[in-house]
Design a protein around this motif. Structure first.
Motif, short mmCIF file in Angstrom:
data_model
loop_
_atom_site.label_atom_id
_atom_site.label_comp_id
_atom_site.label_asym_id
_atom_site.label_seq_id
_atom_site.Cartn_x
_atom_site.Cartn_y
_atom_site.Cartn_z
N LYS A 175 -9.48 2.78 -3.75
CA LYS A 175 -9.53 3.85 -2.83
C LYS A 175 -10.61 5.38 -3.18
N ALA A 235 0.52 -1.01 -0.32
CA ALA A 235 -0.39 -0.01 -0.22
C ALA A 235 0.74 1.15 -0.27
N GLU A 279 -4.76 2.88 3.89
CA GLU A 279 -5.40 3.17 2.15
C GLU A 279 -6.74 4.30 2.99
#
Length: 449
Positions: A371, A28, A113
């Protein structure tokens, strides 16, 4: 793999060193840092005062023991987590996940995230995530109640409507939220409705919250398709999963004229070329809490249930991975591209591996990153907080209208940001940059804290 700007390479190296054995978190962070070279070149101030390093470090990480007693009278022990990642924009906001795979690395990846996802909504909420390595499958209602009560007995001291506001996630639905809220109320002696979202309507929940993540993903993808002169109308769509996100993704696809041909669970997947019978899926999953194999048994002729291979082997025009992280691999992406997929929308959190994302982008497949596309759930959670704060309750139509507006704005923000930074059409970089800039601006304003 995209090359990381050399100014950011050292930051990534330090993240890897400090967070050893957490591959999802590494993935991430790498994905965001890969997008920031253009940002720090254009705005060098973002590389000062260890701003990026601070964004990559959670503000607080909480790990705790959860003892509970099963129906046989045996004491069980699980581990609970809450990562309060970033509060520059507002109170920590993010779901609670109950699943055997949960560990600190998974929760940190989700919290990281969530920080940027929440920023993209334009609403005043920070990023956090929590959960436990508890498997609710096969447990009785009373066992789940006792587990939730034990979980909240520790977590409550870290929550508050102005501090940290959890919601549901995998393994945590309306039943679990009810038990968690009941224990919070019992321990604090306060009816603080805004401390949890995803609540039932009788005690402060919001209409359209259950549907919001799935609906939101489809709203985003429909806007993306429209920007490229196409739509869901008449398209064959594959949806993975059969939980809350997948079910309401399928429902909204049907509203837009698409034909959903697959859904799945952890045991296998079904293919129904005539179109998935959504009401039957809801009966199996939301009422009976049964396996998706029951769909094929009850539906009969014309439906295939497959417990080997992969759902992404089925040819489709649009793919909506809506189950869990890293479920769609590079191999799967090559298969989808070969079979003519035109768009992919991430309904789950980071369901496509980096290799899969690269393959889609190189093939010119429209790609909506989680996202951005997955932000509908948390956006509607923030709307639930707004209703709780004003002691109000909106209609389903009011709430869905706000959700549709928010998802349209997220799409347009990502598209415009990508154009501004010279990567037009790249929704991944557009989402990463737009989310980062909003968080970074707030952190700069607040000073080094």
């Amino acid at each position: 793999m995209t090359q990381i700007d050399e100014k950011l390479e050292a930051i990534l190296g330090e993240v890897l060193r400090r967070n050893a054995g957490e591959p999802e978190f590494h993935q991430a962070v790498r994905e965001v840092l890969e997008s920031l070279g253009r940002v720090v070149a254009k705005h060098p101030a973002y590389a000062s005062d260890a701003l990026i390093e601070r964004i990559c470090e959670p503000e607080r990480q909480i790990i705790f023991r959860i003892p509970w007693i099963d129906d046989a009278g045996q004491v069980q022990i699980n581990r609970g987590f809450r990562v309060q990642f970033n509060s520059a924009l507002g109170p920590y906001k993010g779901g609670i996940r109950f699943h055997p795979s949960v560990n600190i690395g998974i929760i940190k990846f989700l919290g990281f995230e969530q920080t940027f996802k929440n920023a993209l909504t334009g609403l005043p909420i920070g990023g956090g995530k929590g959960g436990a390595d508890f498997n609710p499958r096969g447990r009785s209602d009373r066992e789940i109640m006792r587990f939730c009560q034990s979980f909240m007995t520790e977590l409550f001291r870290h929550l508050g409507e102005h501090t940290d506001v959890p919601a549901g996630d995998i393994g945590v639905g309306g039943r679990e939220i009810g038990y968690l809220f009941g224990q919070y109320k019992r321990l604090t002696n306060r009816y603080e409705a805004g401390v949890l979202t995803g609540k039932g309507l009788p005690y402060g929940g919001s209409r359209a919250r259950k549907e919001a993540t799935g609906f939101g993903a489809v709203y985003f993808v429909e806007r993306m398709l429209a920007a490229n002169s196409t739509s869901f109308e008449g398209r064959r769509v594959s949806v993975s999963g059969s939980g809350n996100v997948a079910i309401y993704t399928m429902e909204k696809i049907l509203d837009f004229g698409g034909r959903v041909i697959t859904c799945s669970d952890s045991n296998g997947y079904v293919v129904d070329e005539n179109g998935i019978d959504l009401e039957l899926v809801k009966e199996i999953k939301e009422v009976r809490r049964d396996r998706i194999s029951e769909y094929a048994r009850l539906k009969g002729t014309g439906v295939n249930y497959i417990d080997t291979g992969c759902i992404w082997d089925v040819p489709c025009d649009i793919a909506m991975p809506s189950a869990t992280q890293n479920e769609l691999t590079g191999k799967d992406a090559r298969t989808l591209v070969k079979n003519g997929v035109v768009a992919v929308g991430e309904g789950a959190n980071m369901p496509c591996t980096p290799e899969a994302v690269r393959i889609f982008q190189e093939a010119g497949v429209l790609f909506a990153p989680g996202k951005a596309a997955n932000a509908g759930g948390v956006a509607t959670s923030a709307l639930e907080m707004q209703q709780n704060a004003s002691r109000d309750s909106w209609t389903f139509e009011q709430t869905e209208h706000r959700l549709a507006e928010i998802m349209k704005n997220i799409h347009d923000t990502c598209a415009e940001t990508a154009r501004d930074y010279g990567v037009a059409g790249d929704y991944v970089q557009g989402a990463n940059i737009a989310g980062f800039v909003r968080v970074a601006e707030a952190m700069r304003a607040l000073g080094v804290i």
